[in-house]
Design an enzyme around this catalytic site. Structure first.
Site, PDB file in Angstrom:
ATOM      1  N   GLY A 112      10.776  17.389 -17.457  1.00 59.09           N
ATOM      2  CA  GLY A 112      11.109  16.073 -16.926  1.00 59.09           C
ATOM      3  C   GLY A 112      12.599  15.900 -17.164  1.00 59.09           C
ATOM      4  N   ALA A 113      13.342  15.581 -16.091  1.00 58.45           N
ATOM      5  CA  ALA A 113      14.806  15.645 -16.172  1.00 58.45           C
ATOM      6  C   ALA A 113      15.417  14.836 -17.333  1.00 58.45           C
ATOM      7  CB  ALA A 113      15.392  15.220 -14.825  1.00 58.45           C
ATOM      8  N   ARG A 162      17.925  25.497 -18.192  1.00 58.97           N
ATOM      9  CA  ARG A 162      17.310  25.168 -16.888  1.00 58.97           C
ATOM     10  C   ARG A 162      18.427  24.615 -15.998  1.00 58.97           C
ATOM     11  NH1 ARG A 162      11.683  22.197 -16.327  1.00 58.97           N
ATOM     12  NH2 ARG A 162      11.589  23.436 -14.437  1.00 58.97           N
ATOM     13  N   GLN A 214       1.552  19.424 -13.274  1.00 58.63           N
ATOM     14  CA  GLN A 214       2.066  18.230 -13.982  1.00 58.63           C
ATOM     15  C   GLN A 214       1.325  16.967 -13.548  1.00 58.63           C
ATOM     16  OE1 GLN A 214       3.976  20.571 -12.568  1.00 58.63           O
ATOM     17  NE2 GLN A 214       5.925  20.839 -13.599  1.00 58.63           N
ATOM     18  N   ASP A 263      15.285  15.408  -9.896  1.00 57.87           N
ATOM     19  CA  ASP A 263      15.995  16.192 -10.908  1.00 57.87           C
ATOM     20  C   ASP A 263      17.492  16.145 -10.700  1.00 57.87           C
ATOM     21  OD1 ASP A 263      13.135  17.408 -10.674  1.00 57.87           O
ATOM     22  OD2 ASP A 263      13.928  17.869 -12.666  1.00 57.87           O
ATOM     23  N   ASN A 294      13.911  17.819  -6.210  1.00 56.57           N
ATOM     24  CA  ASN A 294      12.767  17.434  -7.051  1.00 56.57           C
ATOM     25  C   ASN A 294      11.730  18.545  -6.986  1.00 56.57           C
ATOM     26  OD1 ASN A 294      11.447  15.521  -8.794  1.00 56.57           O
ATOM     27  ND2 ASN A 294      10.030  15.079  -7.139  1.00 56.57           N
ATOM     28  N   LYS A 295      10.664  18.369  -7.732  1.00 55.91           N
ATOM     29  CA  LYS A 295       9.605  19.379  -7.859  1.00 55.91           C
ATOM     30  C   LYS A 295       9.194  19.936  -6.500  1.00 55.91           C
ATOM     31  CE  LYS A 295       8.195  20.800 -10.782  1.00 55.91           C
ATOM     32  NZ  LYS A 295       8.738  22.110 -11.237  1.00 55.91           N
TER      33      LYS A 295
HETATM   34  O1  MRU Z   1       9.751  21.407 -13.691  1.00 52.28           O
HETATM   35  P1  MRU Z   1       9.612  20.019 -14.250  1.00 52.28           P
HETATM   36  O2  MRU Z   1       8.227  19.690 -14.671  1.00 52.28           O
HETATM   37  O3  MRU Z   1      10.649  19.720 -15.298  1.00 52.28           O
HETATM   38  O4  MRU Z   1       9.943  19.073 -13.007  1.00 52.28           O
HETATM   39  C1  MRU Z   1       9.923  17.694 -13.189  1.00 52.28           C
HETATM   40  C2  MRU Z   1      10.147  16.923 -11.967  1.00 52.28           C
HETATM   41  O5  MRU Z   1      10.395  17.459 -10.912  1.00 52.28           O
HETATM   42  C3  MRU Z   1      10.182  15.430 -12.122  1.00 52.28           C
HETATM   43  O6  MRU Z   1       9.774  14.821 -10.933  1.00 52.28           O
HETATM   44  C4  MRU Z   1      11.598  14.975 -12.445  1.00 52.28           C
HETATM   45  O7  MRU Z   1      12.149  15.704 -13.487  1.00 52.28           O
HETATM   46  C5  MRU Z   1      11.665  13.523 -12.743  1.00 52.28           C
HETATM   47  S1  MRU Z   1      11.125  13.068 -14.379  1.00 52.28           S
HETATM   48  C6  MRU Z   1      11.439  11.399 -14.481  1.00 52.28           C
END
Ligand code: MRU
Length: 343
Positions: free
Chosen positions: A48-49, A81, A181, A222, A232-233
């Site tokens: 999570g960013a 990352r 997630q 992100d 984003n994801k």
């Molecule tokens: O690979 P991850 O689980 O770190 O990816 C997370 C996401 O894409 C979330 O949507 C993003 O970080 C927002 S968290 C408020």
């Protein structure tokens, strides 16, 4: 029910909730070196960013405690990352403190956590106004309190607030392949908060929208580039396209710690590619045909023209941004300053 904090500073180590074990087990890791923090970020024990950003900040405090060169430790953490800009943003804020005193750096990291908490609360207050009475909201990945490290989360925080205000019919949660997630973390957080939710596989969103069972899409991010393109994801872009095809609003929750005005557009955002094993296996069980070639990008880019609005802590910004997002942010920032001065 309160959610466990994802990060706690314990004066000589970082106490981190291992998100990989949720929701089955609440296991906490004791991290004592910047390398162990970088490993936890890379392995997605913390994800999570905003949470990644805060973990990086505490990683630098640990480096200072060991008398290490901070710029070197920051580069090592930064590389763990690449896509979420929050990590680089938090590390830069720590280095700007120009101190190698661990006590002083711990104060700076604590302040970053307080700011992140405040940011998420303000963002949620803006976002919840966009949820119409009786709305069903579709969400991708996980953006709750655990993912922001401090505070109430972003898109999931808006969904929870809409529920508290009695305006949410239900949340639809994309399972979010390959790390799940949505199924594991978002569903668990919303259950803890008593918010009605249903998990669906990522590919079901088209049918859901065609059947008119959802009113809007809300996701986190992100990194947002200066033209408003959103990283984003993986799967977010598909969702935005399907939402556009069905005439549904597509909102992105973007705290300022995720906005990167130094990057002109989405094409310049580095997309992390993750190990093939995330696709070929579920935990220790093999699922894919042995020897199958795998491509595993962790994020995608949604072009700004598919985004109905970016929900920030200072208000909602609607693309296009002809003078750049930085300029648009300055405008709402100064409006807020005027509002506060007049208050
Ligand atoms: O690979 P991850 O689980 O770190 O990816 C997370 C996401 O894409 C979330 O949507 C993003 O970080 C927002 S968290 C408020």
């Amino acid at each position: 029910m309160t959610l466990p904090p994802s990060l706690i500073w314990r004066s000589d180590h970082l106490d981190l909730l291992d998100q990989r074990c949720l929701p089955q087990q609440e296991i906490r890791l004791k991290l004592r070196t910047p390398e162990s923090v970088a490993d936890a970020i890379r392995a997605m024990a913390v994800r999570g960013a905003p949470a990644i950003g805060l973990a990086g900040a505490w990683g630098l405090v640990l480096a200072a405690r060991q008398g290490r060169e901070l710029p070197e430790a920051a580069s090592m953490l930064r590389a763990s990352r690449p896509t979420a800009v929050n990590l680089a943003w938090a590390l830069d804020r720590m280095l700007e403190a120009s101190s190698s005193d661990p006590e002083r750096l711990a104060l700076v990291a604590g302040r970053l956590a307080d700011e992140e908490r405040e940011r998420s609360e303000r963002l949620v207050a803006h976002g919840v106004r966009l949820v119409p009475e009786g709305a069903s909201v579709l969400h991708h990945c996980h953006t709750g309190a655990i993912a922001t490290g401090a505070g109430v989360g972003t898109a999931l925080g808006v969904i929870a607030a809409a529920h508290r205000q009695g305006r949410l019919r239900q949340a639809w949660l994309d399972e979010t392949r390959p790390r799940l997630q949505g199924a594991a973390l978002s569903a668990w957080e919303l259950q803890q908060l008593g918010v009605p939710c249903t998990v669906l596989v990522d590919g079901a969103s088209g049918l859901l929208m065609r059947q008119r069972r959802v009113d809007l899409v809300m996701v986190g991010c992100d990194r947002v580039a200066d033209n408003g393109d959103v990283a984003n994801k993986i799967g977010t872009y598909n969702l935005a396209l399907v939402a556009r095809a069905h005439g549904l609003p597509f909102y992105v929750c973007a705290p300022r710690s995720s906005i990167d005005t130094a990057t002109a557009s989405g094409g310049a955002i580095p997309i992390e590619e993750r190990p093939a094993r995330e696709i070929t296996h579920w935990r220790d069980t093999a699922m894919a045909a042995p020897g199958a070639r795998i491509w595993n990008p962790a994020f995608d880019i949604t072009p700004a023209e598919l985004v109905t609005g970016l929900i920030t802590e200072d208000g909602v910004l609607r693309p296009p941004f002809p003078g750049g997002l930085g300029q648009a942010l300055d405008r709402i920032g100064s409006t807020r300053a005027c509002d506060q001065a007049g208050a």
